[in-house]
Structure formats: structure tokens, C-alpha cells
Design an enzyme around this catalytic site. Structure first.
Site, PDB file in Angstrom:
ATOM      1  N   GLU A 307       1.166  -1.375  -0.161  1.00  0.00           N
ATOM      2  CA  GLU A 307      -0.200   0.018   0.023  1.00  0.00           C
ATOM      3  C   GLU A 307       0.540   1.588  -0.207  1.00  0.00           C
ATOM      4  OE1 GLU A 307       0.857  -0.832   3.724  1.00  0.00           O
ATOM      5  OE2 GLU A 307      -0.112  -2.390   2.220  1.00  0.00           O
ATOM      6  N   ASP A 349      24.366  15.250 -29.923  1.00  0.00           N
ATOM      7  CA  ASP A 349      25.420  16.178 -30.547  1.00  0.00           C
ATOM      8  C   ASP A 349      25.895  17.068 -30.521  1.00  0.00           C
ATOM      9  OD1 ASP A 349      24.935  17.274 -32.629  1.00  0.00           O
ATOM     10  OD2 ASP A 349      23.673  19.306 -32.213  1.00  0.00           O
ATOM     11  N   ASP A 617      19.460  19.779 -28.899  1.00  0.00           N
ATOM     12  CA  ASP A 617      19.194  20.589 -29.679  1.00  0.00           C
ATOM     13  C   ASP A 617      18.800  21.609 -30.515  1.00  0.00           C
ATOM     14  OD1 ASP A 617      22.278  21.730 -31.038  1.00  0.00           O
ATOM     15  OD2 ASP A 617      21.718  23.424 -30.049  1.00  0.00           O
ATOM     16  N   ASP A 621      17.258  16.834 -34.455  1.00  0.00           N
ATOM     17  CA  ASP A 621      17.526  16.211 -33.182  1.00  0.00           C
ATOM     18  C   ASP A 621      16.231  15.336 -32.518  1.00  0.00           C
ATOM     19  OD1 ASP A 621      20.203  16.046 -32.920  1.00  0.00           O
ATOM     20  OD2 ASP A 621      20.414  17.975 -32.174  1.00  0.00           O
ATOM     21  N   ASN A 685       6.951 -12.867   7.515  1.00  0.00           N
ATOM     22  CA  ASN A 685       5.450 -12.682   7.903  1.00  0.00           C
ATOM     23  C   ASN A 685       4.548 -13.538   7.192  1.00  0.00           C
ATOM     24  OD1 ASN A 685       6.783 -10.623   9.411  1.00  0.00           O
ATOM     25  ND2 ASN A 685       5.466  -9.123   8.420  1.00  0.00           N
ATOM     26  N   ASN A 710       1.561  -2.215  10.876  1.00  0.00           N
ATOM     27  CA  ASN A 710       1.952  -2.023  10.022  1.00  0.00           C
ATOM     28  C   ASN A 710       1.945  -0.653   9.338  1.00  0.00           C
ATOM     29  OD1 ASN A 710       1.860  -3.709   6.566  1.00  0.00           O
ATOM     30  ND2 ASN A 710       0.359  -2.035   6.482  1.00  0.00           N
ATOM     31  N   ASP A 714       4.638   1.141   7.980  1.00  0.00           N
ATOM     32  CA  ASP A 714       5.153   2.189   6.845  1.00  0.00           C
ATOM     33  C   ASP A 714       5.182   4.014   7.038  1.00  0.00           C
ATOM     34  OD1 ASP A 714       3.927   0.215   5.681  1.00  0.00           O
ATOM     35  OD2 ASP A 714       2.364   0.207   5.588  1.00  0.00           O
TER      36      ASP A 714
END
Length: 872
Positions: A307, A349, A617, A621, A685, A710, A714
Site C-alpha cells: 500500500e 550532438d 538541441d 534531433d 511474515n 503495519n 509504514d
């Protein structure tokens, strides 16, 4: 109002009436009124979503919808606490990811105003009324062609405006062509056609598709060569591109990073689909309480669901974008940051990227090598009268204003026609009437292509046949100039009788060569340092240029780039794809390339499993920038180059390239830390829950405790984006390896589970938890929370943690804070509410031994893992 097909099939007088315009263009107050009534000339997708829409998009992500569904089920089943816990996870994930992305969006938007594209428009007033924010963002300037022609932001265009197009321009709206000269347009983004399409002003009564009408140009395409004057028919969302924008956006292929994140999520979800039903069945069958078993299985599903993955990814990418924005780098796509770090080949280039792009005309010599004013004068006539994209060469020539006065250009010469530049002829011509008498065609371009259309040379007013002796002498002169670092442009001419108004490529024959102009474009001061830094960090640099070998060799020498091999465009044209795949590995200099050959080289590198960046540029290109994994351009680039790029550099220093690569690798490294920890922790787990469910007479942990665990874990990981990454990890490119993450999970997950079982054994045999479910739940909650919160300090580095490498201060604070919160909770007044009870004092020693043993053992296995499989 007529549709586009009707506009294409109507005569111009009628089109002017329908669009309430004239050949001179709109008055400024008319344009102001239309802009206010119709809105800016921008497709909806180009606008940043409102903050409320952004917040809603984060809230309604797939993972969040799954969690909200679980919260709803928990609420219906009467488990209000679990519903609140899951909802808190959704709120935390949504708010943190939204705030970070919003901040990075603000930073990028501020910089984007500095490089927004412009259009050349013809209006009847000098004053220009556009919205105040547009005026502030752009310095409106008069165009050098005349007081009525000026450059304005594309957003300020309205129907009825008269616009001028030349090579390198993006088509700024849907246009009806008024007049054109050798106009070729690339509309592959709209039609998928790979070849440019010729457009002209001829009345088109073709009954085919609107895209096939030859006198219409469409927003979303770009001018490859030629010039045109056109009237704006449709703007913004009313354009053909606007109607297709959502479809075009949806067709964009996902990056390797996006695909990797999806594969990781699917990896965990596949485990969930197997393990969660198994946990439900085991607990239902062994305990007999199917409702409790269901709630427990739901909690386990939440614990396994990734999540926080969208939030962690967004926070890391946004932090990288904000960091780069402080270095004046615009990140147009967040995922481009990761590609920056994964890039192992940078194709670039030469002119304007490695060099300063400030070309200076140093010499103008005749075929004999002596200074020749006539060469400069004819070069000036060509550059002054051409209406295409005035490049650095033209600007350097026009800098010699004394020629303008000496020749009395405006008095003695009248432009008749021109033959625009293209990348296959590599030359362009203008035709002027001289002194009201004959016509003079003046051509300038690349030496080899110019010599192929010359029949004579002129020295001190005397003409000689261009025989083999002169060919050799001219080649030697060019080579000498190239060897001194000069870019050489040849100048030639031919007289024609007056009376014609139209000239073509076929007239570029039998020319008289007048001589050479020699230009010097010094390398950027930071180029050598930047290339050395990229090479040190495992990024190979390859030069892809339209210039010749000698000049390119000199530039490579100036910037300190060793040459491993040189391949010309002519050689590439004769190569099969397989041969080219070999050539791109052994050579790093590619010269005299056509635009499509740059894209072909990038495709060959992709076929060899390289992540390719392209720095360019110019108008040649655009295709290469789109073909690369990450397109990089500079602030001085033409419109199509900036539009095609993912990253735009506003600073002149190229060292920001190396900084961007390092930032990309830091971002990716921190994301990988979270993925490894989540995968191994969740898998471990699951092994622990399945085993404990099989032999315990009660649930291994209450559903609300799993959710609380959890939530705490987190939160401790939200600061991982601030963490440092080891220098050895940053030393070379890193790509997404889902197989390596799976291997890590299968090795380190069981280690986590092993110490969980040690906790079970300790609780049951030393603290009699077999008959005390609350004590067991509390003891395992503490061990599980501390072990997975602290293990980040082992997994985050390939070194010895705490001694050779320390986590960032924010990560240390959240880790320690969550551990202290977890230890305090069973002693607090909230303990009973969550099903906890105080633990015996002796358990503190056992907990320290188990968690300490887990950290030490994981460090030992990690050292073996790195020796065996590397840091990836």
C-alpha cells in the site's frame, strides 16, 4: 463556422471572411478579444490538473481502492478499529504523495515558463495584449523580418492570426496554408507516417481524410524543411490534436521503471492470492471461528499489500525533481529521473551541446586560401535573405553589419526566391535580383555536397574549371581548416537571366565556387569535466553529429573524449541492423549523420540492452530525443527539441548532467531499499503467520494489531527518500531487476520468519504464553515491529551499518521514534483497547537478544549475498 475540410476547400478570400481576418493579420485588440473569449491555445493535457483533481487521483489509486474496500468490509463486520487503521493508512499515503508531487509540480512549472515555445505571428499593431502572466513569463520581441512580425507565446495565438513557419518550428495550431516554399512536415505523432509530408497552398478538393489535405498543417506536427505563411483556423482543444490528445497520451508506452513497479506489485499480489486464503482456511478449520478467521485474513492481506509503494515512489521521484529544479533543470516527466540514473550510454550532438553554440566567423577565403571579401559578401546575401531557421552560422555571418552597408543590400538586391535547407542536400540557396538586371543564385552548405554541384572555381575574378587538381587543393584547404578546429561552409553562385520567379533544387547545378567561410565554436567550459565525470560513473558517451570527421576529432580532443572508433553516415547507410549493433559497441564517434540515422543508432543500442540518453538541441534531433529512454535538451534548443525532451537544462554548465545521473541513482537506490524490505518482510511474515496459525490454539496476532503494526512500520519508512546512498552503489548504472528482488525475498524472508519462530518458542516455553493469548500477541507485536523497523539500517547499505554507513537523520528519528512508541504502547492506557498487556521485565532481555541476533545474522547473510550476487 466551417470545419477544417471546408476551410481547406475554400478560396483564401472566403477563408479570410470566415475567420474575420486579412492578409495583414489581426489587430491586437481583435486578438485580445478572441483570446479572452476562446481561451489560450493549449491542449487540456498540457495544463496542470487542479490540486483537488490531483488529490483525488492519489486517493483513488488501485491500492487505495483495495484498502478502502477492506476498511468498508471491516466496518460492516463491526470491526471499527480496523476500519479506522486502514483508513489512516490511506490518508497518510494519499497526503504524503500528493504534497510531494504538488511541490515538485510547482517547482517545474516555475521553470517551465522560462522555456515555453513561441510562434512567429504577423499582427497590425506594435502593442500586444496578452494575459499579464504571459507577459511576465516572456520577453516579447520584434522579429528581425519587420515591425509587424513578432515572436509571441504559442498560448496567445487565436483563430485568424497569420503565422510564419520555418524549419524547426512546431506547428502551433491547425493552419490553412497561404503560401509555402518546399514545405515538408512531420506529422507522425498524428498519423504514424514515418516520412515527412509535403504541404503547399494549392486549393485542395480531395475528398479523402482531413489529415490528407495538402493545404492544412496540424498542431502536434513539426516543420522538417521549407517555409510557409498560414492562417490559424483552430486553436487549443478545438484542434485535431486536441481531439486526439487523450488517446495519444494513453498510447504512450510505460517506462521500464513503471513496468518494474507493476511486476513487483504483481509479485506480492500473487503471494497474497495463495497465502491469504490459506491463512483463512487454516484458522477457520483449527479455531472454528470463521468470522474471526476472515477478519484476521483481511488484516493479513492489508499487511501484505504494497500500500505504501505508490507513496514511496512518488516521494522519492518528487524529491529528485525538486532537487534538480534547484539546479535549473526542468523534469517534464517524473519517471525520467529514474531513467537518468539507469542510463549507461549518453549519445550527444556536438554543436550547441558540447560546444557553446556561439559560432564566430573567423575566416573567409577563396579557393587559393587567401582572404576573399567576395566570399563574405555572398555568404551575407544568402543569410540575410533566407527565411528559414536562422542558425548559429547565419547569425555569425549577419554579425558583419559592415557588409550590409558596403553592398547596399536593400537598395541593390531584391529577393526573388529561395530553395530551403534540408538534411539530405545539406545546403540552401537564395535567388536575388541584382541592380534590377540579372538574377543571382547564392548557395552555401557543407563542402562535399557543395563541390558536387560546382563546375568552376573563381580566384581573383578569374574562373577555372573545377578539375581534379582543384578538387585536391580544395580538399586539402578544408582539411587544414578542420584540423585547426574550424567548421567550414562553402559558398558558390550562378547567374540566371531575369524573368523567372520560381527556382528549385534542379537549379543548384553548374555553380561557381567562390570559397570557404570558416567558423569556430569553442567547447563549453564544463564539457570536459562533465564527460570525465560521466565516464567515471559508468556512462559511455557517444557523439552523434552531422559534422565531418576532422572537426569532430578536434572537438573530442578539446573536451578530452578518447576516440574508440569513427563511423560515417555513409557507412551506416550500407550496414544491416546486425552489423550496426556491433558497430555501436566498438565505436563512439558517428559523423555526417542524417536525422533518421541518429534514431537508428539509438535503436541499435536498445537492441543491445542499453538504457540510452540523448542530448540534443537542433531540428535534426527531435526524432532521436523521442527514441531515447531519456531525451535531454538545453534552453537554447529549437522548439521541437524542447518539446521532445524529458529533461531540459537551463544552466549552461553540463555538470548538471552528472548531478542528474547521481540524483536518479539515489532515487532508484532508495526505492529499491523499500522494495527489498517490503518483499522480504511480507514474505517472512506470511511464513510466520501460516506456521503459527497451524499450531497455536488462538490467532497469532489480533487483526487490529496487525494493522497497527503495519501502520507504524509504514510511517517509519516515509523518510527513506532522505537517506544517503553508498558511493559504490552510485558508481554505475542500476536497472530494475525483478529477479534479484525475488531472490532477495526468498533468502531474507525466511530469516525474518526464523526469528519470529524463535520469539514464539521464547514466549511459549519461558513465559507460558500458550495459555495467555494477550501476552503472546504483545510479545510478537513488539518483536515484529522492532525487527522490521530496524532492519532498514542493515538492508539500506552494502557496508557495515552504524560504523561505515549511517542512515539520514530523518530516517533515524522515525525508526527510533516508532520503536519507542511500540515499546510504550503496552504500558500505556491504550493497551487494553488494542489487546495488549505489559510484558514481564525479563522479556526485554529476550527481545533485545532476538532482535540483536536477527540484525547480526542478517548482516552476515547480506555480506554473503553481495559477494555472490552483487549490489543489484
Amino acid at each position: 463556422m466551417l470545419d477544417l475540410a471546408g476551410i481547406a476547400r475554400s478560396d483564401l478570400a472566403f477563408v479570410y471572411r470566415v475567420l474575420a481576418s486579412s492578409p495583414s493579420g489581426l489587430l491586437d485588440h481583435e486578438a485580445d478579444e478572441r483570446l479572452e473569449r476562446l481561451g489560450p491555445n493549449a491542449v487540456a493535457l498540457e495544463h496542470r490538473p487542479h490540486w483537488a483533481k490531483q488529490l483525488t487521483q492519489h486517493l483513488l489509486s488501485a491500492v487505495n481502492l483495495l484498502l478502502l474496500a477492506i476498511a468498508g468490509i471491516s466496518l460492516v463486520m463491526g470491526d471499527i478499529t480496523s476500519a479506522i487503521m486502514v483508513s489512516l493508512m490511506v490518508v497518510m499515503s494519499t497526503l504524503l504523495s500528493f504534497v510531494q508531487e504538488y511541490r515538485s509540480g510547482n517547482a517545474a512549472e516555475q521553470l517551465r515558463h522560462m522555456v515555453r515555445a513561441t510562434a512567429t505571428v504577423q499582427r497590425q499593431d506594435k502593442r500586444m495584449g496578452v494575459p499579464p502572466e504571459v507577459v511576465e513569463a516572456f520577453e516579447i520581441r520584434l522579429h528581425p523580418q519587420g515591425p509587424e512580425i513578432r515572436d509571441i507565446p504559442i498560448e496567445a495565438l487565436v483563430p485568424g492570426d497569420i503565422v510564419h513557419l520555418s524549419a524547426g518550428d512546431m506547428v502551433p495550431a491547425d493552419l490553412r496554408i497561404i503560401q509555402s516554399k518546399d514545405l515538408f512536415v512531420n506529422q507522425s505523432a498524428l498519423t504514424g507516417e514515418s516520412l515527412p509530408v509535403e504541404k503547399h497552398a494549392t486549393l485542395d478538393n480531395d475528398s479523402g481524410s482531413v489529415m490528407e489535405l495538402c493545404n492544412l498543417c496540424f498542431m502536434g506536427s513539426d516543420v522538417v524543411s521549407g517555409t510557409a505563411i498560414a492562417i490559424v483556423a483552430r486553436t487549443g482543444t478545438a484542434t485535431h490534436f486536441g481531439s486526439l490528445a487523450h488517446e495519444i497520451s494513453a498510447q504512450r508506452a510505460g517506462t521500464s521503471f513503471e513496468k518494474g513497479a507493476e511486476r513487483f506489485a504483481m509479485l506480492l499480489l500473487r503471494f497474497m492470492l495463495i497465502m491469504v486464503p490459506l491463512v483463512f482456511l487454516i484458522n477457520g478449520l483449527t479455531k472454528g471461528d470463521w468470522l474471526e478467521a476472515f477478519l484476521f485474513a483481511v488484516a493479513v492481506a492489508v499487511g501484505m499489500a504494497p500500500e505504501m509503494l505508490p507513496m514511496i515512489v512518488t516521494i522519492n521521484l518528487s524529491k529528485g525533481a525538486i532537487s534538480l529544479s534547484r539546479k535549473k533543470v526542468i523534469v517534464k516527466r517524473l519517471n525520467a529521473i529514474q531513467n537518468f540514473g539507469a542510463m549507461d550510454v549518453l549519445c550527444t550532438d556536438k554543436t550547441g551541446t558540447l560546444t557553446q553554440g556561439r559560432v564566430v566567423l573567423e575566416q573567409h577565403v577563396g579557393p587559393d586560401g587567401a582572404d576573399c571579401l567576395k566570399v563574405l559578401q555572398h555568404a551575407y546575401l544568402n543569410s540575410y535573405h533566407q527565411t528559414g531557421l536562422k542558425n548559429m552560422v547565419d547569425l555569425a555571418i549577419l554579425h558583419h553589419a559592415e557588409v550590409h552597408t558596403g553592398l547596399e543590400v536593400e537598395k541593390r538586391f531584391r529577393k526573388v526566391d529561395e530553395v530551403p535547407f534540408d538534411f539530405h542536400r545539406r545546403r540552401m540557396s537564395v535567388v536575388v535580383e541584382q541592380d534590377g538586371q540579372h538574377h543571382l543564385l547564392v548557395c552555401k552548405g557543407a563542402v562535399e555536397e557543395m563541390l558536387s554541384v560546382c563546375a568552376k572555381v573563381e580566384v581573383n575574378g578569374v574562373e577555372f574549371p573545377l578539375d581534379e587538381v582543384w578538387q585536391q587543393q580544395l580538399k586539402a584547404l578544408k582539411d587544414d581548416l578542420n584540423a585547426d578546429g574550424f567548421m567550414v561552409i562553402a559558398v558558390a553562385c550562378r547567374q540566371f537571366p531575369s524573368g523567372r520567379n520560381v527556382y528549385s533544387v534542379n537549379d543548384e547545378q553548374g555553380l561557381t565556387l567562390l570559397g570557404y567561410t570558416a567558423f569556430f565554436d569553442p567547447p563549453r567550459e564544463s564539457a570536459a569535466q562533465a564527460l570525465a565525470a560521466l565516464n567515471q560513473h559508468g556512462v559511455a558517451v557517444k557523439i552523434l553529429t552531422g559534422d565531418n570527421e576532422t572537426v569532430t576529432r578536434m572537438t573530442c580532443s578539446q573536451v578530452g573524449l578518447p576516440i574508440t572508433g569513427i563511423v560515417s553516415g555513409q557507412e551506416i547507410a550500407a550496414m544491416s541492423d546486425e552489423v550496426l549493433r556491433q558497430a555501436v559497441e566498438t565505436s563512439n564517434i558517428f559523423v555526417k549523420l542524417a536525422p533518421e540515422q541518429k534514431s537508428r543508432i539509438i535503436a541499435a543500442l536498445h537492441a543491445n540492452n542499453h538504457v540510452v540518453g540523448f542530448l540534443g538541441d537542433g531540428i535534426n534531433d527531435g526524432a532521436a530525443l523521442k527514441a531515447a529512454d531519456i531525451g535531454i535538451s538545453v534552453d537554447s534548443a529549437v522548439d521541437i527539441a524542447k518539446e521532445s525532451a524529458d529533461i531540459i537544462l537551463l544552466e549552461k554548465s553540463l555538470m548538471v548532467l552528472e548531478q542528474g545521473v547521481m540524483e536518479g541513482r539515489r532515487v532508484f537506490g532508495n526505492i529499491i531499499k523499500y522494495l527489498r524490505m517490503s518483499a522480504s518482510s511480507n514474505f517472512g511474515n506470511m511464513l510466520s503467520v501460516v506456521g503459527a496459525s497451524a499450531f497455536l490454539p488462538f490467532l497469532p496476532m489480533a487483526p487490529v494489531q496487525i494493522l497497527l503494526n503495519n501502520l507504524f512500520y509504514d510511517f517509519s519508512q516515509t523518510t527513506i527518500a532522505t537517506d544517503q546512498v553508498d558511493e559504490e552503489y552510485l558508481s554505475r548504472p542500476r536497472q530494475w531487476e525483478i529477479g534479484n528482488i525475488r531472490r532477495f525475498m526468498l533468502i531474507f524472508g525466511p530469516i525474518s520468519s526464523l526469528f519470529d519462530y524463535a520469539t514464539y518458542f521464547t514466549l511459549i516455553y519461558f513465559f507460558d504464553a500458550w495459555h495467555n493469548a494477550t501476552l503472546f500477541h504483545t510479545g510478537w507485536f513488539l518483536e515484529s515491529l522492532l525487527s522490521q523497523t530496524l532492519i532498514v539500517h542493515i538492508i539500506r547499505t552494502g557496508r557495515i551499518p552504524f560504523i561505515e554507513s549511517r542512515a539520514s537523520l530523518p530516517l533515524q528519528i522515525t525508526s527510533i521514534g516508532i520503536c519507542l512508541l511500540g515499546l510504550w504502547l503496552p504500558l500505556s492506557s491504550f493497551a487494553q483497547h488494542f489487546g495488549f498487556s505489559p510484558m514481564p521485565p525479563e522479556y526485554s532481555l529476550a527481545l533485545a537478544a532476538i532482535v540483536g541476533g536477527y540484525l547480526i545474522f542478517t548482516q552476515l547473510v547480506k555480506a554473503w549475498f553481495i559477494r555472490r550476487y552483487g549490489l543489484d
